[in-house]
Design a protein around this motif. Structure first.
Motif, PDB file in Angstrom:
ATOM      1  N   ASN A  78     -32.117  89.945  -9.031  1.00  0.00           N
ATOM      2  CA  ASN A  78     -33.175  89.907  -9.417  1.00  0.00           C
ATOM      3  C   ASN A  78     -32.861  91.082 -10.484  1.00  0.00           C
ATOM      4  OD1 ASN A  78     -34.882  89.589  -7.410  1.00  0.00           O
ATOM      5  ND2 ASN A  78     -34.234  91.461  -6.195  1.00  0.00           N
ATOM      6  N   ARG A  79     -31.688  91.008 -11.395  1.00  0.00           N
ATOM      7  CA  ARG A  79     -31.388  91.774 -12.033  1.00  0.00           C
ATOM      8  C   ARG A  79     -31.643  91.674 -13.814  1.00  0.00           C
ATOM      9  NH1 ARG A  79     -28.056  87.948 -11.510  1.00  0.00           N
ATOM     10  NH2 ARG A  79     -27.401  86.449 -13.523  1.00  0.00           N
ATOM     11  N   ASP A  80     -32.375  92.409 -14.809  1.00  0.00           N
ATOM     12  CA  ASP A  80     -33.518  91.957 -15.965  1.00  0.00           C
ATOM     13  C   ASP A  80     -31.659  91.385 -17.188  1.00  0.00           C
ATOM     14  OD1 ASP A  80     -35.848  92.337 -14.994  1.00  0.00           O
ATOM     15  OD2 ASP A  80     -35.379  95.460 -16.640  1.00  0.00           O
ATOM     16  N   ARG A  81     -31.969  90.217 -18.225  1.00  0.00           N
ATOM     17  CA  ARG A  81     -30.898  89.858 -18.172  1.00  0.00           C
ATOM     18  C   ARG A  81     -31.258  89.948 -20.310  1.00  0.00           C
ATOM     19  NH1 ARG A  81     -32.771  87.561 -13.831  1.00  0.00           N
ATOM     20  NH2 ARG A  81     -30.194  85.835 -12.950  1.00  0.00           N
ATOM     21  N   LEU A  82     -30.098  90.689 -20.906  1.00  0.00           N
ATOM     22  CA  LEU A  82     -30.924  90.424 -22.032  1.00  0.00           C
ATOM     23  C   LEU A  82     -30.108  89.594 -23.084  1.00  0.00           C
ATOM     24  CD1 LEU A  82     -31.195  92.153 -24.304  1.00  0.00           C
ATOM     25  CD2 LEU A  82     -28.460  93.522 -24.372  1.00  0.00           C
ATOM     26  N   VAL A  83     -30.697  88.487 -23.824  1.00  0.00           N
ATOM     27  CA  VAL A  83     -29.925  87.916 -24.448  1.00  0.00           C
ATOM     28  C   VAL A  83     -30.368  87.651 -25.236  1.00  0.00           C
ATOM     29  CG1 VAL A  83     -30.895  85.213 -24.511  1.00  0.00           C
ATOM     30  CG2 VAL A  83     -31.340  85.908 -22.431  1.00  0.00           C
ATOM     31  N   LEU A  84     -29.240  87.819 -26.356  1.00  0.00           N
ATOM     32  CA  LEU A  84     -28.934  88.501 -27.106  1.00  0.00           C
ATOM     33  C   LEU A  84     -28.454  86.674 -28.026  1.00  0.00           C
ATOM     34  CD1 LEU A  84     -27.674  90.413 -29.019  1.00  0.00           C
ATOM     35  CD2 LEU A  84     -26.131  90.349 -28.124  1.00  0.00           C
ATOM     36  N   SER A  85     -29.882  86.254 -28.710  1.00  0.00           N
ATOM     37  CA  SER A  85     -28.952  85.233 -29.811  1.00  0.00           C
ATOM     38  C   SER A  85     -28.780  85.698 -31.051  1.00  0.00           C
ATOM     39  CB  SER A  85     -30.453  84.587 -30.042  1.00  0.00           C
ATOM     40  OG  SER A  85     -31.036  85.780 -30.867  1.00  0.00           O
ATOM     41  N   ASN A  86     -27.764  87.058 -30.925  1.00  0.00           N
ATOM     42  CA  ASN A  86     -27.390  87.416 -33.043  1.00  0.00           C
ATOM     43  C   ASN A  86     -26.046  87.787 -32.287  1.00  0.00           C
ATOM     44  OD1 ASN A  86     -25.972  88.676 -34.769  1.00  0.00           O
ATOM     45  ND2 ASN A  86     -27.740  89.559 -35.607  1.00  0.00           N
ATOM     46  N   HIS A  88     -23.925  88.546 -34.021  1.00  0.00           N
ATOM     47  CA  HIS A  88     -23.259  89.555 -34.921  1.00  0.00           C
ATOM     48  C   HIS A  88     -23.233  90.512 -34.246  1.00  0.00           C
ATOM     49  CE1 HIS A  88     -22.940  87.057 -39.222  1.00  0.00           C
ATOM     50  NE2 HIS A  88     -22.974  86.542 -38.177  1.00  0.00           N
ATOM     51  N   ALA A  89     -23.875  90.764 -33.330  1.00  0.00           N
ATOM     52  CA  ALA A  89     -24.118  92.172 -32.451  1.00  0.00           C
ATOM     53  C   ALA A  89     -22.794  92.422 -31.252  1.00  0.00           C
ATOM     54  CB  ALA A  89     -25.520  92.415 -32.186  1.00  0.00           C
ATOM     55  N   CYS A  90     -22.389  91.283 -30.903  1.00  0.00           N
ATOM     56  CA  CYS A  90     -21.428  91.099 -29.520  1.00  0.00           C
ATOM     57  C   CYS A  90     -20.963  92.343 -29.616  1.00  0.00           C
ATOM     58  CB  CYS A  90     -20.621  89.746 -29.673  1.00  0.00           C
ATOM     59  SG  CYS A  90     -19.424  89.419 -30.717  1.00  0.00           S
ATOM     60  N   ALA A  91     -20.334  93.191 -30.472  1.00  0.00           N
ATOM     61  CA  ALA A  91     -18.972  94.348 -30.181  1.00  0.00           C
ATOM     62  C   ALA A  91     -20.897  95.188 -29.637  1.00  0.00           C
ATOM     63  CB  ALA A  91     -19.561  94.859 -31.445  1.00  0.00           C
ATOM     64  N   LEU A  92     -21.484  95.951 -30.412  1.00  0.00           N
ATOM     65  CA  LEU A  92     -22.494  96.122 -29.401  1.00  0.00           C
ATOM     66  C   LEU A  92     -22.819  95.378 -27.682  1.00  0.00           C
ATOM     67  CD1 LEU A  92     -24.842  98.887 -29.429  1.00  0.00           C
ATOM     68  CD2 LEU A  92     -26.508  96.912 -29.993  1.00  0.00           C
ATOM     69  N   LEU A  93     -22.906  94.546 -27.236  1.00  0.00           N
ATOM     70  CA  LEU A  93     -22.918  94.302 -26.142  1.00  0.00           C
ATOM     71  C   LEU A  93     -21.733  94.246 -24.895  1.00  0.00           C
ATOM     72  CD1 LEU A  93     -24.426  92.206 -23.550  1.00  0.00           C
ATOM     73  CD2 LEU A  93     -23.436  90.541 -24.910  1.00  0.00           C
ATOM     74  N   TYR A  94     -20.738  94.216 -25.854  1.00  0.00           N
ATOM     75  CA  TYR A  94     -19.341  94.561 -25.681  1.00  0.00           C
ATOM     76  C   TYR A  94     -19.428  96.423 -24.692  1.00  0.00           C
ATOM     77  CZ  TYR A  94     -17.851  90.011 -27.088  1.00  0.00           C
ATOM     78  OH  TYR A  94     -17.883  88.853 -26.880  1.00  0.00           O
ATOM     79  N   SER A  95     -19.568  96.641 -26.254  1.00  0.00           N
ATOM     80  CA  SER A  95     -20.085  98.267 -26.314  1.00  0.00           C
ATOM     81  C   SER A  95     -20.920  98.911 -25.092  1.00  0.00           C
ATOM     82  CB  SER A  95     -20.416  98.799 -26.723  1.00  0.00           C
ATOM     83  OG  SER A  95     -19.191  98.935 -28.278  1.00  0.00           O
ATOM     84  N   MET A  96     -22.068  98.800 -24.464  1.00  0.00           N
ATOM     85  CA  MET A  96     -22.854  98.512 -23.452  1.00  0.00           C
ATOM     86  C   MET A  96     -22.547  98.721 -22.367  1.00  0.00           C
ATOM     87  SD  MET A  96     -25.103 100.659 -25.565  1.00  0.00           S
ATOM     88  CE  MET A  96     -26.339 100.851 -24.063  1.00  0.00           C
ATOM     89  N   CYS A  97     -22.315  96.717 -22.223  1.00  0.00           N
ATOM     90  CA  CYS A  97     -21.443  96.779 -20.948  1.00  0.00           C
ATOM     91  C   CYS A  97     -20.156  97.954 -20.452  1.00  0.00           C
ATOM     92  CB  CYS A  97     -21.007  95.449 -21.118  1.00  0.00           C
ATOM     93  SG  CYS A  97     -22.347  94.119 -20.856  1.00  0.00           S
ATOM     94  N   HIS A  98     -19.349  98.126 -21.178  1.00  0.00           N
ATOM     95  CA  HIS A  98     -18.347  98.922 -20.920  1.00  0.00           C
ATOM     96  C   HIS A  98     -18.696 100.019 -20.603  1.00  0.00           C
ATOM     97  CE1 HIS A  98     -15.369 101.177 -21.335  1.00  0.00           C
ATOM     98  NE2 HIS A  98     -15.277 102.128 -22.373  1.00  0.00           N
ATOM     99  N   LEU A  99     -19.600 100.546 -21.355  1.00  0.00           N
ATOM    100  CA  LEU A  99     -20.324 102.400 -21.078  1.00  0.00           C
ATOM    101  C   LEU A  99     -21.437 102.042 -19.644  1.00  0.00           C
ATOM    102  CD1 LEU A  99     -21.439 103.022 -24.793  1.00  0.00           C
ATOM    103  CD2 LEU A  99     -19.568 104.015 -23.190  1.00  0.00           C
ATOM    104  N   THR A 100     -21.874 100.623 -19.648  1.00  0.00           N
ATOM    105  CA  THR A 100     -22.911 100.912 -17.740  1.00  0.00           C
ATOM    106  C   THR A 100     -21.528 100.985 -16.765  1.00  0.00           C
ATOM    107  OG1 THR A 100     -23.464  98.850 -18.687  1.00  0.00           O
ATOM    108  CG2 THR A 100     -24.684 100.945 -19.283  1.00  0.00           C
ATOM    109  N   GLY A 101     -20.240 100.376 -16.751  1.00  0.00           N
ATOM    110  CA  GLY A 101     -19.831  99.953 -15.923  1.00  0.00           C
ATOM    111  C   GLY A 101     -19.532  99.450 -15.677  1.00  0.00           C
ATOM    112  N   TYR A 102     -19.709  98.006 -16.486  1.00  0.00           N
ATOM    113  CA  TYR A 102     -18.997  96.767 -16.457  1.00  0.00           C
ATOM    114  C   TYR A 102     -17.759  96.320 -16.509  1.00  0.00           C
ATOM    115  CZ  TYR A 102     -23.658  94.632 -15.930  1.00  0.00           C
ATOM    116  OH  TYR A 102     -25.182  94.202 -15.611  1.00  0.00           O
TER     117      TYR A 102
END
Length: 133
Positions: A78-86, A88-102
């Protein structure tokens, strides 16, 4: 006159960030610096998209009506999915995953775009926890 411009900019930024609090601003700035540090350490990548999209990511991951996700169970149905098609913004995705506990450590972030890292220059859903596509 410049004081009026600065006040006007501050009001405009406040509206853009959804009437954020000072804590939200600090969170957003922290994400921006983290992303910039990742790109700088890698000597490769694109800091513009992560820095520009940090307010959006902050709202998505920590806003009142934020995405539903489970770092302890990344495949939760039931998770929501963030589909990041860019990519160039993968550093943002990795940072948010780190900060939220992944399961992405600071060391993983420091190895951004390095051979064998779980934080490659283009996100891979089979490699990095929290990456959907």
């Amino acid at each position: 006159m410049s004081a009026m411009v600065k006040e006007s900019e501050r009001e405009s930024n406040s509206k853009t960030l959804g009437n954020s609090t000072e804590l939200s601003r600090k969170c957003i700035d922290t994400v921006r610096v983290l992303c910039a540090d990742m790109v700088e350490k890698a000597k490769s990548g694109h800091p513009g998209a992560p820095m520009g999209c940090a307010p959006i990511a902050h709202l998505l991951y920590s806003g009142e009506n934020c995405m539903r996700y489970s770092p302890s169970n990344p495949q939760w149905i039931n998770r929501d999915r963030l589909v990041l098609s860019n990519g160039h913004a993968c550093a943002l995705l990795y940072s948010m995953c780190h900060l939220t506990g992944y399961a992405i450590s600071m060391t993983d972030l420091q190895q951004f775009r390095q051979l064998g890292s779980i934080t490659p220059g283009h996100p891979e859903n089979f490699l990095t926890p929290g990456v959907e596509v």
